[in-house]
Design a protein around this motif. Structure first.
Motif, PDB file in Angstrom:
ATOM      1  N   MET A  12       0.837  -1.197   0.000  1.00 31.39           N
ATOM      2  CA  MET A  12       0.000   0.000   0.000  1.00 31.39           C
ATOM      3  C   MET A  12       0.873   1.247   0.000  1.00 31.39           C
ATOM      4  N   LYS A  13       0.438   2.284  -0.729  1.00 33.68           N
ATOM      5  CA  LYS A  13       1.197   3.524  -0.760  1.00 33.68           C
ATOM      6  C   LYS A  13       0.323   4.685  -0.284  1.00 33.68           C
ATOM      7  N   ILE A  14       0.959   5.845  -0.126  1.00 31.74           N
ATOM      8  CA  ILE A  14       0.243   7.042   0.289  1.00 31.74           C
ATOM      9  C   ILE A  14      -0.147   7.841  -0.950  1.00 31.74           C
ATOM     10  N   HIS A  15      -1.400   8.261  -1.007  1.00 26.72           N
ATOM     11  CA  HIS A  15      -1.880   9.014  -2.166  1.00 26.72           C
ATOM     12  C   HIS A  15      -1.199  10.374  -2.237  1.00 26.72           C
ATOM     13  N   LYS A  16      -0.997  10.858  -3.451  1.00 22.42           N
ATOM     14  CA  LYS A  16      -0.299  12.125  -3.663  1.00 22.42           C
ATOM     15  C   LYS A  16      -1.003  13.304  -3.002  1.00 22.42           C
ATOM     16  N   GLU A  17      -2.339  13.224  -2.851  1.00 22.58           N
ATOM     17  CA  GLU A  17      -3.073  14.326  -2.239  1.00 22.58           C
ATOM     18  C   GLU A  17      -2.769  14.463  -0.748  1.00 22.58           C
ATOM     19  N   GLY A  18      -2.214  13.413  -0.150  1.00 23.59           N
ATOM     20  CA  GLY A  18      -1.966  13.466   1.283  1.00 23.59           C
ATOM     21  C   GLY A  18      -0.527  13.721   1.680  1.00 23.59           C
ATOM     22  N   ARG A  19       0.404  13.641   0.745  1.00 25.84           N
ATOM     23  CA  ARG A  19       1.822  13.713   1.100  1.00 25.84           C
ATOM     24  C   ARG A  19       2.204  15.039   1.742  1.00 25.84           C
ATOM     25  N   ARG A  20       1.752  16.140   1.171  1.00 23.06           N
ATOM     26  CA  ARG A  20       2.076  17.459   1.714  1.00 23.06           C
ATOM     27  C   ARG A  20       1.447  17.660   3.089  1.00 23.06           C
ATOM     28  N   ILE A  21       0.167  17.267   3.195  1.00 24.00           N
ATOM     29  CA  ILE A  21      -0.535  17.394   4.482  1.00 24.00           C
ATOM     30  C   ILE A  21       0.146  16.571   5.554  1.00 24.00           C
ATOM     31  N   LEU A  22       0.504  15.333   5.214  1.00 26.40           N
ATOM     32  CA  LEU A  22       1.144  14.455   6.193  1.00 26.40           C
ATOM     33  C   LEU A  22       2.506  14.992   6.614  1.00 26.40           C
ATOM     34  N   PHE A  23       3.261  15.524   5.672  1.00 26.85           N
ATOM     35  CA  PHE A  23       4.603  16.054   5.979  1.00 26.85           C
ATOM     36  C   PHE A  23       4.522  17.206   6.965  1.00 26.85           C
ATOM     37  N   PHE A  24       3.653  18.174   6.688  1.00 29.87           N
ATOM     38  CA  PHE A  24       3.562  19.350   7.566  1.00 29.87           C
ATOM     39  C   PHE A  24       2.882  19.016   8.894  1.00 29.87           C
ATOM     40  N   THR A  25       1.951  18.057   8.880  1.00 29.77           N
ATOM     41  CA  THR A  25       1.340  17.617  10.136  1.00 29.77           C
ATOM     42  C   THR A  25       2.377  16.955  11.031  1.00 29.77           C
ATOM     43  N   LEU A  26       3.220  16.115  10.437  1.00 28.79           N
ATOM     44  CA  LEU A  26       4.269  15.451  11.199  1.00 28.79           C
ATOM     45  C   LEU A  26       5.246  16.469  11.792  1.00 28.79           C
ATOM     46  N   LEU A  27       5.640  17.467  11.006  1.00 24.74           N
ATOM     47  CA  LEU A  27       6.536  18.508  11.504  1.00 24.74           C
ATOM     48  C   LEU A  27       5.904  19.265  12.668  1.00 24.74           C
ATOM     49  N   ALA A  28       4.629  19.603  12.534  1.00 28.83           N
ATOM     50  CA  ALA A  28       3.936  20.346  13.587  1.00 28.83           C
ATOM     51  C   ALA A  28       3.828  19.529  14.873  1.00 28.83           C
ATOM     52  N   LEU A  29       3.482  18.257  14.747  1.00 29.58           N
ATOM     53  CA  LEU A  29       3.364  17.404  15.934  1.00 29.58           C
ATOM     54  C   LEU A  29       4.711  17.209  16.614  1.00 29.58           C
ATOM     55  N   LEU A  30       5.765  17.007  15.820  1.00 26.13           N
ATOM     56  CA  LEU A  30       7.103  16.867  16.406  1.00 26.13           C
ATOM     57  C   LEU A  30       7.520  18.141  17.129  1.00 26.13           C
ATOM     58  N   ALA A  31       7.224  19.296  16.530  1.00 22.30           N
ATOM     59  CA  ALA A  31       7.599  20.571  17.146  1.00 22.30           C
ATOM     60  C   ALA A  31       6.869  20.767  18.475  1.00 22.30           C
ATOM     61  N   VAL A  32       5.572  20.500  18.485  1.00 20.63           N
ATOM     62  CA  VAL A  32       4.792  20.673  19.723  1.00 20.63           C
ATOM     63  C   VAL A  32       5.273  19.723  20.813  1.00 20.63           C
ATOM     64  N   ASN A  33       5.542  18.479  20.445  1.00 19.70           N
ATOM     65  CA  ASN A  33       6.010  17.516  21.446  1.00 19.70           C
ATOM     66  C   ASN A  33       7.384  17.880  21.988  1.00 19.70           C
ATOM     67  N   LEU A  34       8.284  18.352  21.125  1.00 22.45           N
ATOM     68  CA  LEU A  34       9.609  18.778  21.586  1.00 22.45           C
ATOM     69  C   LEU A  34       9.513  19.980  22.518  1.00 22.45           C
ATOM     70  N   LEU A  35       8.627  20.918  22.199  1.00 16.78           N
ATOM     71  CA  LEU A  35       8.440  22.084  23.067  1.00 16.78           C
ATOM     72  C   LEU A  35       7.877  21.682  24.423  1.00 16.78           C
ATOM     73  N   LEU A  36       6.946  20.730  24.438  1.00 17.77           N
ATOM     74  CA  LEU A  36       6.384  20.264  25.701  1.00 17.77           C
ATOM     75  C   LEU A  36       7.454  19.630  26.575  1.00 17.77           C
ATOM     76  N   PHE A  37       8.292  18.772  25.992  1.00 20.57           N
ATOM     77  CA  PHE A  37       9.351  18.121  26.780  1.00 20.57           C
ATOM     78  C   PHE A  37      10.413  19.127  27.225  1.00 20.57           C
ATOM     79  N   ARG A  38      10.547  20.226  26.466  1.00 16.63           N
ATOM     80  CA  ARG A  38      11.553  21.241  26.828  1.00 16.63           C
ATOM     81  C   ARG A  38      11.058  22.172  27.923  1.00 16.63           C
ATOM     82  N   PHE A  39       9.788  22.591  27.835  1.00 17.23           N
ATOM     83  CA  PHE A  39       9.282  23.610  28.753  1.00 17.23           C
ATOM     84  C   PHE A  39       8.245  23.090  29.749  1.00 17.23           C
ATOM     85  N   ASN A  40       7.873  21.834  29.638  1.00 17.65           N
ATOM     86  CA  ASN A  40       6.897  21.261  30.568  1.00 17.65           C
ATOM     87  C   ASN A  40       7.443  19.975  31.185  1.00 17.65           C
TER      88      ASN A  40
END
Length: 226
Positions: A1-29
């Motif tokens: 199974m592969k990821i549809h082209k319509e989702g690649r950009r959304i998934l990439f930026f969602t992953l970046l946002a989630l990683l950033a929020v989690n890193l900030l939480l572990f840093r400041f909380n």
């Protein structure tokens, strides 16, 4: 199974946002490790749900000139004779397939032929099973002159969650049965309109797979010699 082209950009930026929020939480909380761990789990589940929505599984496409193949995954929620006002302005048999958020949201050509008509309609976002969603919601209308003769109309219809319809066809295009003609993001439905003498192969409540399930058989039109 592969990821549809319509989702690649959304998934990439969602992953970046989630990683950033989690890193900030572990840093400041750092004092609230339990909350941080729970948030990591919630983030992982949310990302996996988004990932499965944009999946593009392999399909063993079924092709035949007089067979109508399901244009999408989902459940048959409407089978009735209705007046189709946009293109035919007469009575047609309507088959509607509802796609829930967990279904594959690729939409496929139900028949091979030539696109005789295409139009995009901006509109509302009623729930996809609402009777007026076919005419009031954001939607596209495609009419294909099938190789068997009859014309088939099909619509992508946005729902309460689906806020973007994507299409890959235009008038004059030759389309092949089972190939992708678009994508609807986050749940909706597809309506298909066929001649009244079409033989249905599904019933209300049936679950279908786009590109694989036969939903109807068209009556082949023999060209006149005169």
């Amino acid at each position: 199974m592969k990821i549809h082209k319509e989702g690649r950009r959304i998934l990439f930026f969602t992953l970046l946002a989630l990683l950033a929020v989690n890193l900030l939480l572990f840093r400041f909380n750092s004092r609230n490790e339990t909350f941080n761990i729970i948030f990591v789990g919630v983030s992982a589940v949310a990302f996996l749900l988004l990932l499965q929505f944009f999946r593009s599984p392999y399909r063993n496409l079924l092709t035949h000139e007089d067979l109508l193949i399901a244009p999408a995954d989902g459940k048959v929620v409407v089978i009735e004779d209705v007046h189709e006002p946009e293109y035919f302005d007469d009575t047609r048999k309507q088959i509607s397939i509802f796609m829930s958020p967990i279904n594959v949201h690729i939409t496929r050509n139900p028949i091979s032929g030539v696109v005789r008509y295409f139009k995009y309609h901006p509109g509302n976002y009623l729930v996809a099973w609402h009777p007026k969603s076919s005419t009031k919601n954001e939607r596209t209308t495609v009419v294909v002159q099938s190789e068997a003769g009859p014309m088939v109309l099909f619509r992508q219809i946005a729902g309460a969650m689906a806020r973007r319809i994507v299409w890959y066809v235009s008038e004059g295009d030759e389309v092949s049965q089972g190939e992708e003609f678009g994508f609807i993001k986050f749940g909706s439905r597809v309506d298909v309109y066929v001649p009244l003498d079409t033989e249905l192969k599904v019933k209300l409540g049936d679950k279908v797979k786009g590109g694989e399930t036969v939903i109807a058989q068209l009556k082949t039109q023999t060209p006149s010699l005169f």
